[in-house]
Design a protein around this motif. Sequence first.
Motif, PDB file in Angstrom:
ATOM      1  N   ILE A  27      42.919   5.167  14.336  1.00  0.00           N
ATOM      2  CA  ILE A  27      42.368   3.817  14.218  1.00  0.00           C
ATOM      3  C   ILE A  27      43.406   2.793  14.657  1.00  0.00           C
ATOM      4  O   ILE A  27      43.102   1.852  15.404  1.00  0.00           O
ATOM      5  N   GLU A  28      44.649   2.967  14.213  1.00  0.00           N
ATOM      6  CA  GLU A  28      45.713   2.047  14.615  1.00  0.00           C
ATOM      7  C   GLU A  28      45.972   2.117  16.118  1.00  0.00           C
ATOM      8  O   GLU A  28      46.196   1.083  16.766  1.00  0.00           O
ATOM      9  N   LEU A  29      45.910   3.322  16.681  1.00  0.00           N
ATOM     10  CA  LEU A  29      46.087   3.479  18.128  1.00  0.00           C
ATOM     11  C   LEU A  29      44.977   2.758  18.881  1.00  0.00           C
ATOM     12  O   LEU A  29      45.235   2.068  19.887  1.00  0.00           O
ATOM     13  N   ALA A  30      43.753   2.893  18.427  1.00  0.00           N
ATOM     14  CA  ALA A  30      42.637   2.215  19.082  1.00  0.00           C
ATOM     15  C   ALA A  30      42.831   0.707  19.065  1.00  0.00           C
ATOM     16  O   ALA A  30      42.642   0.030  20.091  1.00  0.00           O
ATOM     17  N   ALA A  31      43.208   0.172  17.910  1.00  0.00           N
ATOM     18  CA  ALA A  31      43.401  -1.277  17.793  1.00  0.00           C
ATOM     19  C   ALA A  31      44.544  -1.758  18.685  1.00  0.00           C
ATOM     20  O   ALA A  31      44.432  -2.799  19.356  1.00  0.00           O
ATOM     21  N   ARG A  32      45.651  -1.017  18.716  1.00  0.00           N
ATOM     22  CA  ARG A  32      46.788  -1.394  19.574  1.00  0.00           C
ATOM     23  C   ARG A  32      46.386  -1.375  21.040  1.00  0.00           C
ATOM     24  O   ARG A  32      46.780  -2.255  21.825  1.00  0.00           O
ATOM     25  N   THR A  33      45.625  -0.364  21.406  1.00  0.00           N
ATOM     26  CA  THR A  33      45.208  -0.226  22.810  1.00  0.00           C
ATOM     27  C   THR A  33      44.329  -1.389  23.230  1.00  0.00           C
ATOM     28  O   THR A  33      44.503  -1.962  24.320  1.00  0.00           O
ATOM     29  N   ILE A  34      43.387  -1.759  22.383  1.00  0.00           N
ATOM     30  CA  ILE A  34      42.500  -2.885  22.684  1.00  0.00           C
ATOM     31  C   ILE A  34      43.302  -4.166  22.857  1.00  0.00           C
ATOM     32  O   ILE A  34      43.109  -4.927  23.816  1.00  0.00           O
ATOM     33  N   GLU A  35      44.243  -4.401  21.947  1.00  0.00           N
ATOM     34  CA  GLU A  35      45.016  -5.639  21.980  1.00  0.00           C
ATOM     35  C   GLU A  35      45.995  -5.665  23.158  1.00  0.00           C
ATOM     36  O   GLU A  35      46.071  -6.654  23.899  1.00  0.00           O
ATOM     37  N   LYS A  36      46.713  -4.576  23.359  1.00  0.00           N
ATOM     38  CA  LYS A  36      47.727  -4.541  24.418  1.00  0.00           C
ATOM     39  C   LYS A  36      47.122  -4.706  25.794  1.00  0.00           C
ATOM     40  O   LYS A  36      47.683  -5.379  26.670  1.00  0.00           O
ATOM     41  N   HIS A  37      45.957  -4.099  26.008  1.00  0.00           N
ATOM     42  CA  HIS A  37      45.347  -4.102  27.343  1.00  0.00           C
ATOM     43  C   HIS A  37      44.207  -5.112  27.463  1.00  0.00           C
ATOM     44  O   HIS A  37      43.544  -5.155  28.504  1.00  0.00           O
ATOM     45  N   ASP A  38      44.018  -5.913  26.426  1.00  0.00           N
ATOM     46  CA  ASP A  38      43.015  -6.974  26.448  1.00  0.00           C
ATOM     47  C   ASP A  38      41.659  -6.437  26.930  1.00  0.00           C
ATOM     48  O   ASP A  38      41.032  -7.008  27.823  1.00  0.00           O
ATOM     49  N   ILE A  39      41.232  -5.338  26.325  1.00  0.00           N
ATOM     50  CA  ILE A  39      39.992  -4.695  26.741  1.00  0.00           C
ATOM     51  C   ILE A  39      38.810  -5.523  26.253  1.00  0.00           C
ATOM     52  O   ILE A  39      38.726  -5.873  25.078  1.00  0.00           O
ATOM     53  N   PRO A  40      37.860  -5.834  27.141  1.00  0.00           N
ATOM     54  CA  PRO A  40      36.688  -6.625  26.732  1.00  0.00           C
ATOM     55  C   PRO A  40      35.554  -5.722  26.243  1.00  0.00           C
ATOM     56  O   PRO A  40      35.598  -4.496  26.376  1.00  0.00           O
ATOM     57  N   ASN A  41      34.545  -6.335  25.685  1.00  0.00           N
ATOM     58  CA  ASN A  41      33.290  -5.643  25.364  1.00  0.00           C
ATOM     59  C   ASN A  41      33.523  -4.412  24.479  1.00  0.00           C
ATOM     60  O   ASN A  41      33.284  -3.269  24.877  1.00  0.00           O
ATOM     61  N   ILE A  42      33.999  -4.667  23.273  1.00  0.00           N
ATOM     62  CA  ILE A  42      34.345  -3.594  22.339  1.00  0.00           C
ATOM     63  C   ILE A  42      33.185  -3.360  21.369  1.00  0.00           C
ATOM     64  O   ILE A  42      32.781  -4.268  20.635  1.00  0.00           O
ATOM     65  N   VAL A  43      32.662  -2.144  21.359  1.00  0.00           N
ATOM     66  CA  VAL A  43      31.634  -1.759  20.397  1.00  0.00           C
ATOM     67  C   VAL A  43      32.254  -0.740  19.445  1.00  0.00           C
ATOM     68  O   VAL A  43      32.683   0.334  19.875  1.00  0.00           O
ATOM     69  N   VAL A  44      32.313  -1.089  18.181  1.00  0.00           N
ATOM     70  CA  VAL A  44      32.858  -0.194  17.168  1.00  0.00           C
ATOM     71  C   VAL A  44      31.690   0.415  16.388  1.00  0.00           C
ATOM     72  O   VAL A  44      30.981  -0.292  15.670  1.00  0.00           O
ATOM     73  N   ASP A  45      31.481   1.710  16.582  1.00  0.00           N
ATOM     74  CA  ASP A  45      30.514   2.445  15.784  1.00  0.00           C
ATOM     75  C   ASP A  45      31.311   3.114  14.670  1.00  0.00           C
ATOM     76  O   ASP A  45      32.006   4.106  14.911  1.00  0.00           O
ATOM     77  N   PRO A  46      31.261   2.583  13.455  1.00  0.00           N
ATOM     78  CA  PRO A  46      32.189   3.011  12.402  1.00  0.00           C
ATOM     79  C   PRO A  46      31.755   4.327  11.750  1.00  0.00           C
ATOM     80  O   PRO A  46      31.328   4.372  10.593  1.00  0.00           O
ATOM     81  N   VAL A  47      31.882   5.406  12.504  1.00  0.00           N
ATOM     82  CA  VAL A  47      31.422   6.711  12.049  1.00  0.00           C
ATOM     83  C   VAL A  47      32.196   7.120  10.806  1.00  0.00           C
ATOM     84  O   VAL A  47      33.430   7.149  10.804  1.00  0.00           O
ATOM     85  N   MET A  48      31.461   7.444   9.754  1.00  0.00           N
ATOM     86  CA  MET A  48      32.062   7.853   8.484  1.00  0.00           C
ATOM     87  C   MET A  48      31.445   9.171   8.055  1.00  0.00           C
ATOM     88  O   MET A  48      30.226   9.291   7.971  1.00  0.00           O
TER      89      MET A  48
END
Length: 273
Positions: A89-110
């Motif tokens: 989860i932390e890796l995903a968040a860092r990746t989104i922020e560092k690379h300024d990825i647009p159009n993020i859909v989070v399907d919070p699979v539990m």
Amino acid sequence: MKPIMKVLTLAGSDSSGGAGIQADLKTFQERGVYGVTALTTIVTMDPNDNWAHRVFPVALSTIEEQLKTILSIGIQGMKTGMLGSIDIIELAARTIEKHDIPNIVVDPVMVCKGADEALHPETNDALRDILVPKATVVTPNLFEAAQLAGTAPIRSLDDMKQAAAIIQEQGARYVLVKGGSKIGLPTSIDLLYDGKGFEVFEADLIDTTYTHGAGCTYSAAVAAELAKGHSVIDSIHTAKRFITEAIRHSFRLNQYVGPVRHNALRLVEHGEE
């Protein structure tokens, strides 16, 4: 021809083909985007033990190498599914922020033990605190919405509204609570909240238990439409129609499961169904 948009799915692999990465790629293909994948887990099912699930996590370093490959080619959107650990989860968040990825859909699979007991509450907390604030759209089902919002189990449209408002305050731009057939209404209901107002998306209520992969497919369709430049509301309208036809034409895979049919809308539109 228009350039094709590229969309990442960071999720688990479903060996039976109906959900996870497999569902996402089928959906991306049907919606006209180029899907790229970073596997977080491999999930198998034991035919000799009532289809019991076995989960095989992928090493964090391997996930990082997959992302390195993908980000080198550029992407126009990203969807997350089964992540499985706080580190991922932390890796995903860092990746989104560092690379300024647009159009993020989070399907919070539990993964859960039952209707109201989370198997890994600490992971759910990390989803809420770390990843949900990065989302353009977060797409919880009723169980996931109650977990993220910290409410009692959701039983009504009013409950959906309460949970959506709480989750939106956690940082997501839009919250799409997937109610479907689970709140006792005569139609399939999903609810969108943007911090200002609610919008309800309705479709036929389809009487079937063959819905394996429906949540993954729905959120992947939203991600694809966003990546193509459509608004959130238009993307959800398209995705709702896509998943409704996929469920309407779902099929029996074996005695344990029936997946949705990813090419159903295309077949209907071409008069082949």
